[in-house]
Design a protein around this motif. Sequence first.
Motif, short mmCIF file in Angstrom:
data_model
loop_
_atom_site.label_atom_id
_atom_site.label_comp_id
_atom_site.label_asym_id
_atom_site.label_seq_id
_atom_site.Cartn_x
_atom_site.Cartn_y
_atom_site.Cartn_z
N GLY A 38 0.83 -1.19 0.00
CA GLY A 38 0.00 0.00 0.00
C GLY A 38 0.87 1.24 0.00
N VAL A 39 0.22 2.40 -0.06
CA VAL A 39 0.92 3.68 -0.02
C VAL A 39 0.17 4.64 0.87
CG1 VAL A 39 2.01 3.46 -2.29
CG2 VAL A 39 -0.26 4.47 -2.11
N THR A 40 0.92 5.54 1.50
CA THR A 40 0.35 6.63 2.29
C THR A 40 0.68 7.93 1.57
OG1 THR A 40 0.93 5.38 4.27
CG2 THR A 40 0.23 7.66 4.59
N TYR A 41 -0.28 8.84 1.50
CA TYR A 41 -0.02 10.10 0.80
C TYR A 41 -0.64 11.29 1.53
CZ TYR A 41 -4.75 9.42 -1.24
OH TYR A 41 -6.10 9.21 -1.42
N LEU A 42 -0.06 12.45 1.25
CA LEU A 42 -0.61 13.73 1.68
C LEU A 42 -1.33 14.30 0.47
CD1 LEU A 42 -0.78 16.02 3.83
CD2 LEU A 42 1.30 16.96 2.79
N GLY A 43 -2.65 14.22 0.49
CA GLY A 43 -3.43 14.68 -0.65
C GLY A 43 -3.46 16.19 -0.75
N ILE A 44 -3.49 16.70 -1.97
CA ILE A 44 -3.56 18.14 -2.22
C ILE A 44 -4.79 18.41 -3.07
CG2 ILE A 44 -2.41 20.15 -3.23
CD1 ILE A 44 0.25 18.68 -2.85
N LEU B 267 -5.47 20.16 2.25
CA LEU B 267 -4.60 19.01 2.40
C LEU B 267 -5.36 17.93 3.17
CD1 LEU B 267 -1.27 20.70 3.61
CD2 LEU B 267 -1.89 20.09 1.26
N HIS B 268 -5.00 16.69 2.96
CA HIS B 268 -5.61 15.61 3.73
C HIS B 268 -4.66 14.43 3.78
CE1 HIS B 268 -6.76 14.79 -0.46
NE2 HIS B 268 -6.85 13.51 -0.13
N LEU B 269 -4.81 13.64 4.82
CA LEU B 269 -3.99 12.44 5.00
C LEU B 269 -4.81 11.21 4.64
CD1 LEU B 269 -1.20 11.54 6.02
CD2 LEU B 269 -2.23 11.23 8.28
N LEU B 270 -4.28 10.42 3.69
CA LEU B 270 -4.99 9.22 3.28
C LEU B 270 -3.98 8.22 2.71
CD1 LEU B 270 -8.48 9.80 1.54
CD2 LEU B 270 -7.84 8.04 3.19
N GLY B 271 -4.49 7.13 2.20
CA GLY B 271 -3.63 6.11 1.61
C GLY B 271 -4.48 5.04 0.98
N SER C 88 3.32 7.14 -14.30
CA SER C 88 3.92 7.43 -13.00
C SER C 88 4.83 8.64 -13.06
CB SER C 88 4.71 6.21 -12.49
OG SER C 88 3.85 5.13 -12.20
N VAL C 89 5.59 8.76 -14.14
CA VAL C 89 6.49 9.91 -14.30
C VAL C 89 5.69 11.20 -14.40
CG1 VAL C 89 8.17 11.00 -15.82
CG2 VAL C 89 8.38 8.57 -15.28
N LEU C 90 4.63 11.20 -15.22
CA LEU C 90 3.78 12.39 -15.36
C LEU C 90 3.20 12.81 -14.01
CD1 LEU C 90 1.78 11.63 -18.64
CD2 LEU C 90 3.52 13.40 -18.32
N ILE C 91 2.70 11.84 -13.26
CA ILE C 91 2.09 12.14 -11.96
C ILE C 91 3.12 12.72 -11.00
CG2 ILE C 91 1.05 11.06 -9.93
CD1 ILE C 91 -0.30 9.09 -11.98
N SER C 92 4.33 12.17 -11.01
CA SER C 92 5.36 12.65 -10.10
C SER C 92 5.77 14.08 -10.41
CB SER C 92 6.60 11.74 -10.17
OG SER C 92 7.30 11.91 -11.39
N GLN C 93 5.70 14.47 -11.66
CA GLN C 93 6.05 15.84 -12.05
C GLN C 93 4.93 16.82 -11.70
OE1 GLN C 93 6.64 15.06 -16.21
NE2 GLN C 93 8.83 14.55 -15.98
N TYR C 94 3.70 16.34 -11.76
CA TYR C 94 2.54 17.21 -11.52
C TYR C 94 2.24 17.37 -10.03
CZ TYR C 94 -2.13 19.16 -12.19
OH TYR C 94 -3.24 19.96 -12.17
N ILE C 95 2.50 16.35 -9.25
CA ILE C 95 2.30 16.32 -7.79
C ILE C 95 0.85 16.63 -7.39
CG2 ILE C 95 3.29 16.90 -5.54
CD1 ILE C 95 5.63 18.15 -6.95
N PRO C 96 -0.11 15.80 -7.78
CA PRO C 96 -1.47 15.97 -7.27
C PRO C 96 -1.58 15.54 -5.80
CG PRO C 96 -1.32 14.01 -8.63
CD PRO C 96 0.01 14.68 -8.71
N ALA C 97 -0.58 14.78 -5.32
CA ALA C 97 -0.50 14.37 -3.92
C ALA C 97 0.97 14.08 -3.64
CB ALA C 97 -1.34 13.12 -3.67
N VAL C 98 1.34 14.19 -2.38
CA VAL C 98 2.71 13.92 -1.97
C VAL C 98 2.81 12.48 -1.49
CG1 VAL C 98 4.55 14.48 -0.33
CG2 VAL C 98 3.15 16.31 -1.34
N PRO C 99 3.53 11.60 -2.20
CA PRO C 99 3.73 10.24 -1.69
C PRO C 99 4.60 10.28 -0.44
CG PRO C 99 5.07 10.62 -3.65
CD PRO C 99 4.23 11.84 -3.47
N LEU C 100 4.19 9.54 0.58
CA LEU C 100 4.92 9.56 1.85
C LEU C 100 5.69 8.27 2.10
CD1 LEU C 100 2.18 11.24 4.10
CD2 LEU C 100 4.21 12.33 3.11
N CYS C 101 5.00 7.13 2.11
CA CYS C 101 5.67 5.90 2.46
C CYS C 101 4.81 4.69 2.11
CB CYS C 101 6.01 5.87 3.96
SG CYS C 101 4.57 6.02 5.05
N SER C 102 5.44 3.53 2.18
CA SER C 102 4.74 2.24 2.16
C SER C 102 5.17 1.48 3.40
CB SER C 102 5.09 1.44 0.90
OG SER C 102 4.53 2.03 -0.25
#
Length: 556
Positions: A314-320, A454-458, A512-526
């Motif tokens: 799974g993944v945890t993210y800081l949503g924007i 901002l929100h915390l989810l995963g 995945s590359v496009l998403i990482s450049q756009y940053i709709p959410a900050v990936p935190l951890c697995s």
Amino acid sequence: MLPKPVARMRRVALIGLAGALAVTMSACASQRGSGGGGGANDTFVFGAAGAPKNFDPIFNDDGESFRPVRQMYETLVTYKAGTTELEGDLATAWTPSDDAKTWTFTLRQGVKFHDGTPFNAAAVCFNFDRWYNMKGAAAQSQMIYYGDVFEGFAHNEGDTNGDPVYKSCEAKDDNTAVVHLNKAKGAFPDAFGLTSLSMSSPAALKQYDADAVTQTGDSFSYPAYATQHPTGTGPYKFESFDKTNNTITLVRNDDYWGEKAKTAKLIFKIIPDENARKQELAAGTIDAYDFPNPADYNSLKQAGDQVLIRPAFGVTYLGINQKNNPKLQDVRVRQAIEYAVNKDQLVKNKMPEGAYVQDQLLPNNVPGFTDQVAKFPYNPDKAKQLLAEAGASDLSLNFYVPTEISRPYMPNPVDMASAITEDLKAVGIKVNVVQEPWNGGYKDDVQKAGKQDLHLLGWTGDYADPGNFIGTFFGRQKPEFGFNNPEIFNALSNADAQTTPDGKKKAYEEASVLISQYIPAVPLCSSPPALVVAKNVHGLVPSPLTDERFYTVTKG
């Protein structure tokens, strides 16, 4: 054995659990025998971290709702215990056409729903047609899974785009159901195993007016089928939900087609506080619970309890959410937020052993994970610089945080949010923390109304497909993130249409590359979440999908 066309398309299991982690594993579904239990150990009590939304599979989207649902319902295909590998459940074989637009299911014979009515191809088609033809509040309330997988409804309900995936279902005979699609979708056949797509009794659905969902503002109310009369084919049947005592009681289905449940009763005792769950396990009032605090692993083991650690999936993210604050629409501001968060310290101090920092929104064991993503390592000075360049040095954000819940990707969300808040304040961002109960406003406000900045989810993966992660998050416009990026939407749509492993892997890497450049959410951890069970509990197999089934559990 599956027919050859299916065998070629089956995913190779990504994960196999070591024998030391699984307490006595029972035979797989295709080899089920007889079972039973008796005496003082005939009730298994599980400490649940939160209350279910309801018990109708199609209207649910979270683990605490799915946990009891999985004991009462079954899907056409499922996942072998302890892995992400596909195997038969209510279907014994499934064969795609050459263009992958038609799926033929050979159904298991001799299966009955809990109300005594037969499970057959007509019942399968009734369920598919029910989902497809939903309108209004009923359609709106099932967007997370059905909406994502099938991309729309007969009447274009909800926030879907384009033509629906589903076309029709044909009952060729009692034991053969044929599902026709408007287009091929790489998520199949794995997505047919989603808990949301469990089979319900057509008779019970009609008797208890299952689609009579009502909506008030951003909240939904569900009919008697979902709250009092859930009717599946599984090894346990619904008895009651005592909201006063926060207990859900299921009883053994003695007419079950396969191995009978080892315990006569299965009780879910809802205990939102993790420390309270630990105390009740020590007192013997519950037999197991989920998401123990990582700091307690050693003491639990010393007390004789069994800590069963699942693989990280799974993944945890800081949503924007870009909708409410125009400054968040500037990618430099989103970059600054990611630079500001000290992910290494977050993982070290707040997550269990085995967790790892993420720079993308896929686990590292899923196709589509790539080292080519854009990376924004902890750098508060760079964050301040970007905020200044964007004219956002005075940035003020509403940070929504869930309470009364522990999830695999956030064992203690309030503690995690506190650490993130301090990081953001350190670079000059003003943070207003809004805490809301998980099933008491948080999910509706964040995922449906988009009230937050901002929100915390995963997310814990439902099956081993990258579309179940980034496709679910960003495959279309959603209130949770509040952005419109056709390039990302199209890249994910293209990836989802790939039906070969190599084509899918390449397309999802590009997305995945496009998403990482756009940053709709900050990936935190697995991180690898754990279950803890009492020393006298046997037969519980931890799942990387958090898809544990309790019919194999014994006590004594």
